[in-house]
Design an enzyme around this catalytic site. Structure first.
Site, PDB file in Angstrom:
ATOM      1  N   MET A 128     -14.872  18.721  22.599  1.00 41.88           N
ATOM      2  CA  MET A 128     -16.083  18.745  21.783  1.00 41.88           C
ATOM      3  C   MET A 128     -16.904  17.479  22.007  1.00 41.88           C
ATOM      4  O   MET A 128     -18.137  17.531  22.039  1.00 41.88           O
ATOM      5  CB  MET A 128     -15.711  18.888  20.296  1.00 41.88           C
ATOM      6  CG  MET A 128     -16.883  19.178  19.394  1.00 41.88           C
ATOM      7  SD  MET A 128     -17.707  20.737  19.799  1.00 41.88           S
ATOM      8  CE  MET A 128     -16.945  21.861  18.614  1.00 41.88           C
ATOM      9  N   LYS A 165      11.537   1.329  -6.181  1.00 46.39           N
ATOM     10  CA  LYS A 165      12.935   1.583  -5.839  1.00 46.39           C
ATOM     11  C   LYS A 165      13.861   1.374  -7.032  1.00 46.39           C
ATOM     12  O   LYS A 165      14.759   2.171  -7.274  1.00 46.39           O
ATOM     13  CB  LYS A 165      13.341   0.647  -4.692  1.00 46.39           C
ATOM     14  CG  LYS A 165      14.760   0.891  -4.201  1.00 46.39           C
ATOM     15  CD  LYS A 165      15.065   0.061  -2.961  1.00 46.39           C
ATOM     16  CE  LYS A 165      16.430   0.458  -2.402  1.00 46.39           C
ATOM     17  NZ  LYS A 165      16.746  -0.252  -1.160  1.00 46.39           N
ATOM     18  N   PHE A 168       8.356  -6.991   1.670  1.00 44.87           N
ATOM     19  CA  PHE A 168       8.511  -6.210   2.891  1.00 44.87           C
ATOM     20  C   PHE A 168       8.179  -4.735   2.620  1.00 44.87           C
ATOM     21  O   PHE A 168       8.653  -4.164   1.650  1.00 44.87           O
ATOM     22  CB  PHE A 168       9.953  -6.335   3.403  1.00 44.87           C
ATOM     23  CG  PHE A 168      10.219  -5.495   4.622  1.00 44.87           C
ATOM     24  CD1 PHE A 168       9.578  -5.766   5.823  1.00 44.87           C
ATOM     25  CD2 PHE A 168      11.097  -4.422   4.560  1.00 44.87           C
ATOM     26  CE1 PHE A 168       9.814  -4.985   6.940  1.00 44.87           C
ATOM     27  CE2 PHE A 168      11.330  -3.632   5.683  1.00 44.87           C
ATOM     28  CZ  PHE A 168      10.681  -3.916   6.877  1.00 44.87           C
ATOM     29  N   GLN A 169       7.380  -4.176   3.469  1.00 48.09           N
ATOM     30  CA  GLN A 169       6.938  -2.778   3.363  1.00 48.09           C
ATOM     31  C   GLN A 169       6.251  -2.478   2.034  1.00 48.09           C
ATOM     32  O   GLN A 169       6.334  -1.381   1.514  1.00 48.09           O
ATOM     33  CB  GLN A 169       8.087  -1.802   3.620  1.00 48.09           C
ATOM     34  CG  GLN A 169       8.540  -1.836   5.084  1.00 48.09           C
ATOM     35  CD  GLN A 169       9.398  -0.657   5.492  1.00 48.09           C
ATOM     36  OE1 GLN A 169      10.119  -0.085   4.687  1.00 48.09           O
ATOM     37  NE2 GLN A 169       9.324  -0.288   6.765  1.00 48.09           N
ATOM     38  N   GLU A 216       5.104  10.568   9.351  1.00 47.02           N
ATOM     39  CA  GLU A 216       4.662  10.949   8.004  1.00 47.02           C
ATOM     40  C   GLU A 216       3.364  11.749   8.032  1.00 47.02           C
ATOM     41  O   GLU A 216       3.126  12.589   7.162  1.00 47.02           O
ATOM     42  CB  GLU A 216       4.493   9.711   7.117  1.00 47.02           C
ATOM     43  CG  GLU A 216       5.807   9.063   6.694  1.00 47.02           C
ATOM     44  CD  GLU A 216       6.305   8.037   7.698  1.00 47.02           C
ATOM     45  OE1 GLU A 216       5.705   7.924   8.802  1.00 47.02           O
ATOM     46  OE2 GLU A 216       7.294   7.348   7.397  1.00 47.02           O
TER      47      GLU A 216
END
Lengths: 591, 170
Positions: free
Chosen positions: A475, A159, A109-110, A47
């Site tokens: 760097m 959802k 969940f999630q 993502e």
């Protein structure tokens, strides 16, 4: 119609043609009507890649970039990309799934609080609890993302809202009473600005990313030419005026060139158009441009006088500001000449000849990273779109490519998100398929998001990736060398792990390698000839090359370090006191 | 320096979080915050007292204005506004001292709202300095607990918040 169908219809209605995303449990309903939509979905591998790709898409094209992810880990993975877009004012719309309305707040969940977690890194966000609000919210989201000071927004949809059936109604006009960006500048302030310009002796235009966002590059050039005033272009404004233009001084700041840094520093008038006085440009703020008056134009009133007091504040769109300023100046010039800037111009020209960017490529020695980037810029003639990661290679990219036009230098400037380059280049290529797109990356950055090679190979997005492989977090290594007594703690990657050529091949890309200076042109040319898949070039570069000039973090821009190449040629280079045009106040200590 | 800022916001979920988190992430210290509905449906008013040792208030108001749900921001100057706070304060008071507490309450026009054999709870309304004075005077009895609503304020005169220009406008 379902909420998910409404979502697709609303996205189509606002002109979405491409979405970067990854499906998952809660966003699944939205992926079903996607099959019937003309919108192209690019299935990313992470993502973060989707969010940076949307950013690159938007920076390259000026259109809104769109990404989509599922709830929980999907949306947390978007966060870095949203934060980067927020810092750089890039219009991105993220759509995320959320657990069902009944489950919200129950640690399902999630589940995560997507609006809460993205609150500080988005311009605004929405949790849509009613399917009837989907279309209107999407319209508002695109409006907020793309107007005023652009920025990322997030729309979080449970959802069951996506699954709910309801009668669809098109979005009405957007009406956000608390959001009315001021785009038209105040004429009185414009006249004040013109007055200051006509009274100045050493003016400099300090052009920031806002010029590019506003599509004001052409107007900027006209203003500079009309007034005969030189322009510095910040990292985010590279290409706003062509580097080849005689009035372009290039990049100021921590790794900017001597002339751009000193022009700001010695100027008596900063005409700041769309920059935000970032600390990477100003260095120690109290010592920045000590005698300069400041005209500061920005679309975001909160930027004006945030870091440096503006003598003339102008709130408005950069394009309109410049056009109005040109009109007022032209009217003034009908009755009087422009001031004589020749002493100042002469000084700038002297500096430019004396203090160009400099590096030394020894014959038969290790490849210098600057050589790779310089040759890449020359061979592509500054005509490609270049995305970069974050670090030395990014600074060298900004230094050694001669940019010709806006929207060709794509960066994570504000957040400085390593791993930005590969997915941003992917987004840029999708947005501008006719352009040659290069990612200039470091080996450290590349390894953070190189999984998007799979996306590009599968989707046939032929981006070319030049890894300036110095085997270090370069760097950081440079800072350890300069500020930590060469104690190199945890910065060495080595050239060989991974084998970038074989990694590229494993991902379905072409892998090339350059191990000597003689290989450089050949692999660049070879990569340019391949247009059916991505190409990765492993440039094995000198691990100990440093990026100069440099102003140490928190130091004054007066204390610019020119680097060993200069010291070799000029003993004690930084002694232009003899021709100093002003008497600097002793700098104050930072609080 | 402390400033009292009135903020009109849309009455939507999460607006309080947006405002308060803006203060915290920009390093502005909130001294007091009170929120309630207003005469207009769908609009709430926040009164925020913010402590700004070294920044002009303009930095706060401009950032607040960037929030999409914020409709209006003004500063209420101490001299030209009415400021009130409500305090409930519970102090130790046995029969020997209860009379003194009652007397003090009467002087301050506080109401006694609860009495037990060894405690008295008073409610007192007024400007913050009045509440502070009362608190100081009852402290010797022993304060068990106290709670304040946070400051609310309105500008004096006939004009309302919507008629007023944002003080920090540029």
């Amino acid at each position: 119609m379902t909420g998910a169908q409404a979502l697709m219809r609303a996205l189509e209605a606002v002109g979405t043609t491409t979405i970067f995303g990854i499906p998952g449990g809660t966003i699944l309903p939205a992926y079903d009507p996607l099959l019937d939509s003309p919108i192209r979905h690019i299935l990313c591998r992470h993502e973060q890649g989707a969010a940076h790709a949307a950013d690159g898409y938007a920076q390259a094209s000026g259109r809104v970039g769109v990404c989509m992810a599922t709830s929980g880990p999907g949306v947390t993975n978007l966060v870095t990309g949203l934060a980067s877009a927020y810092m750089d004012s890039v219009p991105v719309v993220a759509v995320s799934g959320q657990v069902t309305r009944a489950a919200i707040g129950g640690d399902a969940f999630q589940e995560c609080d997507a609006t809460g977690i993205t609150l500080p890194v988005t311009k605004h966000n929405w949790l849509v609890m009613d399917p009837g609000e989907i279309a209107q919210t999407i319209a508002e989201a695109f409006h907020v993302a793309s107007t005023g000071r652009p920025g990322p927004v997030l729309v979080d949809i449970p959802k069951d809202v996506l699954q709910a059936r309801f009668p669809y109604a098109e979005a009405g006009p957007v009406n956000l009473p608390g959001y009315q960006p001021k785009v038209k500048p105040n004429l009185r302030q414009i006249k004040e600005a013109a007055k200051l310009i006509l009274a100045s002796e050493r003016p400099v235009i300090y052009a920031g990313g806002g010029i590019i966002k506003a599509g004001a590059a052409e107007d900027l050039r006209r203003l500079a030419e009309l007034a005969g005033i030189h322009v510095v272009t910040t990292l985010m404004a590279r290409g706003a005026i062509p580097d080849a233009h005689p009035l372009c001084l290039g990049m100021p700041g921590m790794h900017g060139n001597y002339t751009a840094v000193s022009a700001l520093q010695r100027s008596d008038l900063l005409i700041a158009l769309g920059p935000r006085f970032d600390d990477r440009v100003t260095g120690k703020l109290a010592a920045f441009a000590p005698v300069a008056k400041v005209i500061h134009a920005d679309i975001d009133p909160a930027e004006i006088s945030k870091n440096r007091h503006a003598d003339v504040p102008i709130v408005g769109d950069a394009k309109l500001v410049i056009q109005e300023l040109i009109a007022v100046l032209e009217a003034e010039l009908a009755t009087r000449p422009m001031p004589d800037y020749s002493a100042w111009t002469g000084q700038l020209t002297d500096w430019r000849t004396q203090f160009p960017y400099r590096y030394h490529q020894p014959e038969g020695g290790l490849i210098k990273p600057q050589y790779v980037i310089e040759r890449l810029g020359q061979i592509t003639d500054g005509n490609a779109i270049y995305a970069s990661g974050v670090g030395q290679h990014q600074m060298w990219g900004s230094q050694f490519i001669n940019f010709r036009r806006p929207r060709t230098w794509i960066n994570s400037g504000g957040l400085g998100a390593m791993g930005f380059g590969v997915p941003a280049a992917m987004g840029a290529k999708v947005a501008m398929p006719g352009d040659e797109v290069w990612c200039i990356d470091g080996d450290g950055c590349f390894q953070m998001t190189c999984q998007e090679l799979a996306t590009m190979a599968y989707e046939k997005i032929p981006v070319k990736i030049a890894i300036v492989n110095n085997g270090y977090l370069g760097m950081v290594r440079q800072w350890q060398e300069l500020f930590y007594a060469e104690r190199y703690s945890e910065v060495k990657f080595g050239w060989d792990i991974p084998d970038y050529v074989r990694l590229a091949e494993a991902y379905g890309c072409v892998g090339l390698r350059a191990e000597s200076v003689d290989d450089v042109d050949a692999v660049i040319e070879k990569a340019r000839g391949i247009d059916d898949r991505p190409v990765v070039i492993d440039f094995r570069c000198d691990p100990f090359e440093n990026c100069y000039p440099m102003v140490a973090a928190g130091a004054s821009n007066d204390d610019i370090i020119m680097g060993p190449e200069f010291e070799r040629d000029h003993e004690r280079v930084h002694e232009p006191q003899g021709d100093m045009l002003y008497d600097p106040e002793p700098p104050e200590e930072d609080a | 320096m402390k400033h009292t800022v009135s903020i009109l916001v849309e009455n939507k979920p999460g607006v309080l979080t947006r405002v308060s988190s803006l203060f915290s992430r920009r390093g502005f210290n909130i001294h007091s915050l009170a929120v309630g509905t207003t005469e207009s449906p769908g609009v709430s008013r926040m009164t925020v007292v913010v402590d700004l040792p070294d920044k002009p208030l303009e930095h706060v108001t401009k950032q607040l204005h960037k929030l999409i749900n914020v409709l209006k921001v003004i500063e209420l100057e101490p001299g030209s506004s009415v400021v009130r706070e409500l305090m409930l304060i519970k102090v130790h008071a046995e029969s020997a001292t209860r009379g003194q507490v009652f007397e003090l309450a009467e002087v301050f026009r506080a109401n006694i709202v609860d009495v037990t054999s060894d405690s008295v709870t008073a409610e007192i309304l007024g400007p913050p300095d009045k509440l502070a004075a009362f608190e100081d005077l009852v402290r010797p009895f022993g304060i068990i607990e106290l709670v304040k609503t946070g400051r609310i304020a309105l500008g004096r005169g006939t004009r309302g918040i919507s008629d007023r220009q944002l003080r920090a406008a540029v």
